[in-house]
Design a protein around this motif. Structure first.
Motif, short mmCIF file in Angstrom:
data_model
loop_
_atom_site.label_atom_id
_atom_site.label_comp_id
_atom_site.label_asym_id
_atom_site.label_seq_id
_atom_site.Cartn_x
_atom_site.Cartn_y
_atom_site.Cartn_z
N GLU A 96 -26.15 140.44 116.00
CA GLU A 96 -25.51 139.50 116.93
C GLU A 96 -25.34 138.13 116.28
O GLU A 96 -24.28 137.50 116.40
N GLU A 97 -26.39 137.65 115.58
CA GLU A 97 -26.31 136.37 114.89
C GLU A 97 -25.24 136.40 113.80
O GLU A 97 -24.47 135.44 113.64
N GLN A 102 -19.82 134.83 111.89
CA GLN A 102 -18.48 135.23 111.44
C GLN A 102 -17.41 134.66 112.38
O GLN A 102 -16.36 134.19 111.93
N GLN A 103 -17.68 134.68 113.67
CA GLN A 103 -16.73 134.12 114.64
C GLN A 103 -16.58 132.62 114.45
O GLN A 103 -15.48 132.08 114.53
N GLN A 104 -17.71 131.94 114.17
CA GLN A 104 -17.66 130.49 113.94
C GLN A 104 -16.85 130.20 112.68
O GLN A 104 -16.04 129.28 112.65
N GLN A 105 -17.07 130.97 111.63
CA GLN A 105 -16.34 130.76 110.38
C GLN A 105 -14.85 131.01 110.58
O GLN A 105 -14.02 130.29 110.05
N ASP A 108 -13.54 128.00 112.51
CA ASP A 108 -13.44 126.84 111.64
C ASP A 108 -12.24 126.95 110.72
O ASP A 108 -11.55 125.97 110.44
N GLY A 109 -11.91 128.12 110.28
CA GLY A 109 -10.78 128.34 109.39
C GLY A 109 -9.45 128.17 110.10
O GLY A 109 -8.48 127.72 109.51
N LYS A 110 -9.39 128.48 111.40
CA LYS A 110 -8.14 128.36 112.16
C LYS A 110 -7.81 126.91 112.48
O LYS A 110 -6.65 126.54 112.59
#
Length: 112
Positions: A96-97, A102-105, A108-110
């Motif tokens: 989950e972490e 991965q979702q945060q990265q 951040d990339g978008k």
């Protein structure tokens, strides 16, 4: 005969009855058996109570720890059970972490 003499399932049975029961179990197992002959799959086949092993694409921990242990076991006097541990709570939390990171990265990339 080794299976019948070492398995507690057959303790209270006549040897002929135990042999018939074992043969019926084997027939049931064979109906569900799927051979592992795909050269691209990883597998360990155990023949005749570890008298022969067939190993295909086994690397890392399996090759260094599990395979030598299987080769050293003498199953003539006792059964062995191999199992793969199910998912633990710690592993679930880790996944989950990892997913959140991965979702945060990706988020951040978008925004860039």
């Amino acid at each position: 005969r080794v299976k019948i003499s070492s398995c507690p399932d057959f303790d209270d049975m006549d040897p002929q009855e135990a042999l018939a029961d074992l043969q019926s179990r084997i027939t049931k197992y064979e109906s569900r058996y799927e051979p592992m002959d795909d050269p691209h799959q990883s597998f360990i086949k155990i023949f005749n109570l570890s008298s022969r092993l067939m190993v295909n694409h086994i690397y890392g921990r399996l090759a260094k720890v599990v395979l030598p242990a299987i080769m050293a076991w003498n199953t003539g006097s006792r059964p062995i059970f191999l199992c793969r541990a199910g998912e633990t709570e710690a592993m679930q939390n880790y996944m989950e972490e990892l997913q959140q990171q991965q979702q945060q990265q990706q988020g951040d990339g978008k925004s860039m």
